[in-house]
Motif scaffolding. Structure first.
Motif, PDB file in Angstrom:
ATOM      1  N   VAL A  91       2.186   4.071   3.196  1.00  0.00           N
ATOM      2  CA  VAL A  91       1.066   3.151   3.355  1.00  0.00           C
ATOM      3  C   VAL A  91       0.749   2.901   4.824  1.00  0.00           C
ATOM      4  O   VAL A  91       1.615   3.018   5.706  1.00  0.00           O
ATOM      5  CB  VAL A  91       1.345   1.791   2.666  1.00  0.00           C
ATOM      6  N   SER A  94      -3.766  -2.795   6.734  1.00  0.00           N
ATOM      7  CA  SER A  94      -5.022  -3.371   7.213  1.00  0.00           C
ATOM      8  C   SER A  94      -4.709  -4.747   7.757  1.00  0.00           C
ATOM      9  O   SER A  94      -4.051  -5.553   7.083  1.00  0.00           O
ATOM     10  CB  SER A  94      -6.038  -3.485   6.071  1.00  0.00           C
ATOM     11  N   ILE A 161      -3.024   0.370   2.332  1.00  0.00           N
ATOM     12  CA  ILE A 161      -3.792   1.525   1.894  1.00  0.00           C
ATOM     13  C   ILE A 161      -2.819   2.686   1.722  1.00  0.00           C
ATOM     14  O   ILE A 161      -2.071   3.022   2.657  1.00  0.00           O
ATOM     15  CB  ILE A 161      -4.881   1.913   2.911  1.00  0.00           C
ATOM     16  N   PRO A 325     -11.500  -0.697   4.743  1.00  0.00           N
ATOM     17  CA  PRO A 325     -10.291   0.101   4.963  1.00  0.00           C
ATOM     18  C   PRO A 325      -9.954   1.082   3.850  1.00  0.00           C
ATOM     19  O   PRO A 325      -9.569   2.226   4.128  1.00  0.00           O
ATOM     20  CB  PRO A 325      -9.206  -0.966   5.130  1.00  0.00           C
ATOM     21  N   LYS A 326     -10.089   0.668   2.592  1.00  0.00           N
ATOM     22  CA  LYS A 326      -9.737   1.573   1.494  1.00  0.00           C
ATOM     23  C   LYS A 326     -10.659   2.781   1.436  1.00  0.00           C
ATOM     24  O   LYS A 326     -10.299   3.826   0.888  1.00  0.00           O
ATOM     25  CB  LYS A 326      -9.768   0.820   0.166  1.00  0.00           C
TER      26      LYS A 326
END
Length: 382
Positions: A91, A94, A161, A325-326
């Motif tokens: 990951v 964010s 993310i 962000p995603k």
């Protein structure tokens, strides 16, 4: 669970930080994981100017604070009600955890998420909880829901993310702040067009990412402005067609000469109101000045009021690159893997957690762009 972490208990200590030691390495208790939260083993954490701004007192945050906001890691435990994430996932963080349901989130502007930014200001996770305690039982604040300068952290699911497990985690960390902020400022905030002119004031990790974004967007010319010659030369390798050193020439006049009157887009990533005024002056008629840097909250920025109308000028802020962000982190990673964003060139050193104050000195004096703290390295003396 025990973790070693860099804790800020007093802002504004004098430089050099290697001597004043504003960041103290402490053993903390972390956990337990709450609903909608996960435990992450941090792999790498970048040293960013936003960290430096908290340490020197420019950016006010509640203390004591477990520092760091740009990081990558691996999930080792998930709490109840976690839907998207699994143990073993790689990951990127964010630094604004978007709630997904407030008006800015619904409008596609998660960087402005109201609950997320309120939690960041309060030093908590999105749930309002704190998951660090020191040896005396005192709860410590989280830095932007991340607290990357810790071996282990609890984070909200919304802060994370999932990324390609084949991507080296050292490079992955860059996408959490430097890349998403700089590239996002060009793509999302400025919406730079192919053939448009673009200048960037300030060539830290964010500014150099904006240079990469400008090249990827097809901007031309791309003008890099900084007082550090090594950063100017690096900008040339990342896509700058022209470089300007303000200690040698008038930057505003140079940009006007290169562009024939002023650039279509000028990005300011220094965080200084005087530099922002220069960036505005270097912007052409009909152009956009994008403010990315974070000046002291007491500082003011003024412009000739008539120019906004007569020149149809735009000044806009860009927080976290106005990104989703995603959506944008996977997009920019794919661009990196395709050779369009050579973000690995931003890396200028790796250090252990106990060398972090020296790393802050290198950032402050301009001798480093993006240093990575490798949380797997043993402390000296252990």
């Amino acid at each position: 669970m025990k973790t070693l972490a860099a804790v800020l208990r007093e802002a504004g200590r004098p430089t050099p930080y290697a001597t004043s030691q504003p960041l103290e390495i402490e053993e903390l208790e972390v956990g337990p994981v709450g609903p909608g939260e996960v435990l992450v083993k941090i792999s790498h954490a970048g040293i960013c100017h936003s960290d430096l701004s908290v340490i020197n007192g420019t950016r006010l945050r509640g203390l004591p604070l477990v520092m760091g906001h740009e990081a990558s890691g691996v999930i080792v435990e998930t709490g109840s009600n976690v839907r998207r994430l699994n143990e073993g996932d790689h990951v990127v963080f964010s630094f604004v955890p978007p709630c997904g349901s407030c008006p800015p989130c619904i409008a596609g502007r998660p960087a402005l998420c109201r609950p997320g930014n309120e939690a960041n200001g309060a030093g908590t996770l999105l749930s309002g909880s704190r998951r660090f305690t020191d040896a005396g039982g005192q709860a410590l604040n989280h830095h932007s829901g991340v607290s990357a300068f810790s071996q282990y952290v609890v984070a909200a699911e919304e802060s994370l993310i999932v990324v390609d497990a084949g991507l080296p985690l050292q490079e992955a960390a860059l996408f959490g702040c430097a890349v998403i902020t700089g590239v996002g400022a060009v793509f999302n905030s400025a919406q730079a067009r192919p053939g448009s002119s673009l200048a960037v004031f300030g060539l830290g990790g964010v500014g150099l990412s904006a240079i990469m974004g400008a090249r990827a967007a097809g901007a031309n010319p791309v003008i890099a402005v900084d007082i550090v010659e090594s950063k100017l030369q690096l900008a040339k390798t990342l896509g700058a067609t022209h470089i300007v050193n303000p200690t040698e020439t008038d930057a505003v006049e140079a940009i006007r000469d290169i562009t024939g009157g002023g650039a279509d887009t000028v990005v300011e990533s220094v965080g200084n109101e005087k530099v922002l005024a220069q960036a505005y002056a270097a912007t052409g008629r009909g152009g956009t000045t994008v403010a990315v840097g974070l000046p002291h909250p007491d500082r003011q920025f003024t412009v000739p009021a008539i120019s906004l109308v007569a020149d149809e000028r735009t000044v806009r802020g860009s927080y976290m690159g106005s990104a989703v962000p995603k959506r944008d982190v996977p997009k920019y990673i794919a661009m990196y893997q395709a050779g369009q964003l050579p973000v690995d060139k931003l890396l200028t050193g790796t250090l252990g957690l106990d060398a972090i104050n020296t790393g802050m000195d290198r950032l402050a004096d301009g001798s480093a762009v993006r240093q990575m703290v490798d949380l797997s390295l043993p402390l000296s003396g252990q």
